[in-house]
Design a protein around this motif. Structure first.
Motif, short mmCIF file in Angstrom:
data_model
loop_
_atom_site.label_atom_id
_atom_site.label_comp_id
_atom_site.label_asym_id
_atom_site.label_seq_id
_atom_site.Cartn_x
_atom_site.Cartn_y
_atom_site.Cartn_z
N SER A 62 39.89 33.48 39.49
CA SER A 62 41.07 33.38 39.53
C SER A 62 41.74 34.17 37.98
N GLY A 63 41.13 34.24 36.77
CA GLY A 63 41.68 35.08 35.92
C GLY A 63 42.51 34.20 35.05
N ASN A 64 42.69 32.82 35.47
CA ASN A 64 43.56 32.05 34.80
C ASN A 64 42.89 30.77 34.08
N THR A 65 41.50 30.63 34.18
CA THR A 65 40.96 29.33 33.61
C THR A 65 41.30 29.18 31.92
N PRO A 66 41.34 28.19 31.61
CA PRO A 66 41.51 27.78 30.22
C PRO A 66 40.91 28.53 29.16
N GLU A 67 39.59 28.78 29.42
CA GLU A 67 38.64 29.33 28.48
C GLU A 67 38.81 30.87 28.46
N ILE A 68 39.13 31.32 29.65
CA ILE A 68 39.60 32.81 29.64
C ILE A 68 40.89 33.23 28.87
N LYS A 69 41.76 32.30 28.97
CA LYS A 69 43.19 32.30 28.40
C LYS A 69 43.02 32.16 26.81
N ASN A 97 42.36 38.00 41.35
CA ASN A 97 43.78 37.90 41.32
C ASN A 97 44.45 39.07 40.43
N LYS A 98 44.84 40.06 41.00
CA LYS A 98 45.70 40.98 40.05
C LYS A 98 46.70 40.47 39.38
N ASP A 99 47.26 39.31 39.67
CA ASP A 99 48.64 38.85 39.07
C ASP A 99 48.09 37.82 37.95
N SER A 100 46.74 37.87 37.66
CA SER A 100 46.36 36.58 36.54
C SER A 100 46.58 37.09 35.17
N PHE A 101 46.23 36.09 34.41
CA PHE A 101 46.54 36.44 32.93
C PHE A 101 45.56 37.66 32.62
N LEU A 102 44.04 37.21 33.04
CA LEU A 102 43.13 38.29 32.80
C LEU A 102 43.50 39.68 33.11
N ALA A 103 44.17 39.80 34.42
CA ALA A 103 44.43 41.20 34.78
C ALA A 103 45.36 41.68 34.40
N GLU A 161 45.98 41.28 30.97
CA GLU A 161 45.67 41.72 29.52
C GLU A 161 44.66 42.68 29.46
N ALA A 162 43.95 42.78 30.43
CA ALA A 162 42.81 43.83 30.22
C ALA A 162 43.13 45.24 30.68
N ASP A 163 42.25 45.96 29.96
CA ASP A 163 42.77 47.51 29.93
C ASP A 163 42.15 48.14 31.28
N TYR A 164 41.39 47.59 31.85
CA TYR A 164 41.02 47.92 33.15
C TYR A 164 40.51 46.71 34.03
N ILE A 165 41.14 46.78 35.36
CA ILE A 165 40.55 45.69 36.22
C ILE A 165 40.10 46.27 37.60
N LEU A 166 38.79 45.59 37.79
CA LEU A 166 38.07 46.03 39.01
C LEU A 166 38.27 44.71 39.87
N HIS A 167 39.08 45.22 40.96
CA HIS A 167 39.82 44.23 41.66
C HIS A 167 38.63 43.52 42.80
N ALA A 168 38.05 42.47 42.72
CA ALA A 168 36.93 41.86 43.48
C ALA A 168 37.66 40.87 44.17
N PHE A 169 38.68 41.29 45.20
CA PHE A 169 39.54 40.34 45.93
C PHE A 169 38.64 39.77 46.89
N VAL A 170 38.74 38.51 47.29
CA VAL A 170 38.20 37.67 48.48
C VAL A 170 39.57 36.91 49.02
N GLU A 171 39.59 36.77 50.18
CA GLU A 171 40.55 36.07 50.91
C GLU A 171 40.37 34.63 50.90
N ARG A 172 39.01 34.28 51.12
CA ARG A 172 38.51 32.98 50.87
C ARG A 172 37.30 32.92 50.84
N GLU A 173 36.60 31.47 50.25
CA GLU A 173 35.24 31.29 50.30
C GLU A 173 34.52 30.98 51.52
N ALA A 174 33.23 31.46 51.43
CA ALA A 174 32.66 31.09 52.64
C ALA A 174 32.28 29.48 52.86
#
Length: 321
Positions: free
Chosen positions: A101-108, A127-133, A135-148
């Protein structure tokens, strides 16, 4: 549908969904990915990889992969980082933070602290719109539409995507470094590859028994020597020079061609000019010779003298075959 059919159906569906997600990652590999990898390659520091929950487990695996392929890496749990482990980050280190998610409390909490240290921050997130995305200098976008997971809750496809993205980084770095199989073996000296590159015939024969008989030894002496040494063969030596070998097969042939063994000696039933190899030769070369001639034994020599016996089972035991 019976229970087995249900299991098979769900298993195949899981694999299919994850395979599709992984295939899509190829489209997300871009110049930003290349810049991130190149930054790591030219860094004088280590790679610190962090995450929370299942992402932390993936981070630990990526660390192991990098370390084994020539990129020094350290795992730092995101929850522990804000309780002292931040002290493990050195000035030249690059930090990779993994979060779906890039938005967990620990990450923030963690991300601003890393930014304060002025370390380069790479994010692996779905999530390229997340807090992590953001703030990061580079983003490696590991997008998944949904979990199995049928409830779209348990981290399954997302963690697989994170792992694959980490592998993509590690293998890219491996190529940039010109990391060879010999380099790999340095970090895996006890593994099969390490043994293929470093294990020598002498490493095996020095711990083996060393069966040998004289040319004029009688058959009972030959049988006792082969039985006691348990290698299925014995060298026939004269003044410690190899002149022949007697194997289980030679004994069986003797039984079928002779009604009496009185007066028979080792030189009567031995195979002359047996295949031999220098004791310092690599074990993998010994295997090649065994396979080339379709035999199970090789006699080792040191400075022209008998140095021991190598059985193909030795190579199987060592993981060479």
């Amino acid at each position: 549908m019976n229970t087995y059919d249900t299991i098979i159906s769900f298993a195949k569906k899981t694999i299919n969904e994850e395979a599709k997600a992984i295939a899509y990652l190829e489209e997300l590999i871009d110049e930003e990915f290349a810049e991130a990898v190149n930054t790591i390659h030219h860094s004088n520091g280590r790679v610190i990889i962090t995450g929370i929950g299942k992402s932390a487990i993936i981070a630990s695996k990526i660390v192991a992969t990098m370390n084994s392929t020539g990129t020094p890496a350290v795992f730092m749990h995101a929850a522990d980082a804000i309780h002292g482990d931040l002290g493990s980050i050195l000035i030249d280190d690059i930090v990779i933070c993994i979060s779906k998610s890039g938005n967990t409390p620990e990450i923030k909490v963690l991300v601003p602290l890393i930014k304060n240290f002025k370390n380069t921050l790479i994010g692996i997130t779905s999530n390229k719109d997340s807090f992590l995305a953001k703030e990061a200098d580079y983003i490696l976008h590991a997008f998944v539409e949904r979990e199995a997971c049928p409830n779209n809750l348990a981290p399954t496809t997302s963690t697989t995507a994170q792992l694959v993205m980490g592998d993509a980084v590690a293998v890219s770095l491996l190529h940039l470094k010109g990391f060879s199989s010999k380099d790999f073996a340095k970090y895996h000296p006890g593994g099969a590859l390490g043994k293929k590159l470093y294990l020598r015939v002498s490493d095996i024969t020095t711990v083996n028994e060393k069966p040998k008989v004289a040319p004029d030894s009688d058959i009972s002496t030959v049988i006792v020597e082969m039985t006691e040494k348990r290698l299925g063969a014995t060298a026939v030596v004269d003044d410690n020079k190899i002149i022949g070998i007697i194997t289980d097969g030679d004994l069986r042939r003797m039984l079928t061609t002779n009604t009496s063994f009185d007066g028979l000696t080792a030189k009567d039933i031995m195979s002359s000019n047996p295949k031999r190899i220098d004791h310092k030769a690599l074990a993998i070369d010994a295997l090649d010779r065994l396979e080339e001639y379709g035999i199970s034994h090789l006699l080792a020599e040191k400075n022209g003298n008998y140095a021991g016996l190598l059985h193909i089972h030795d190579l199987i035991r060592e993981g060479i075959l």
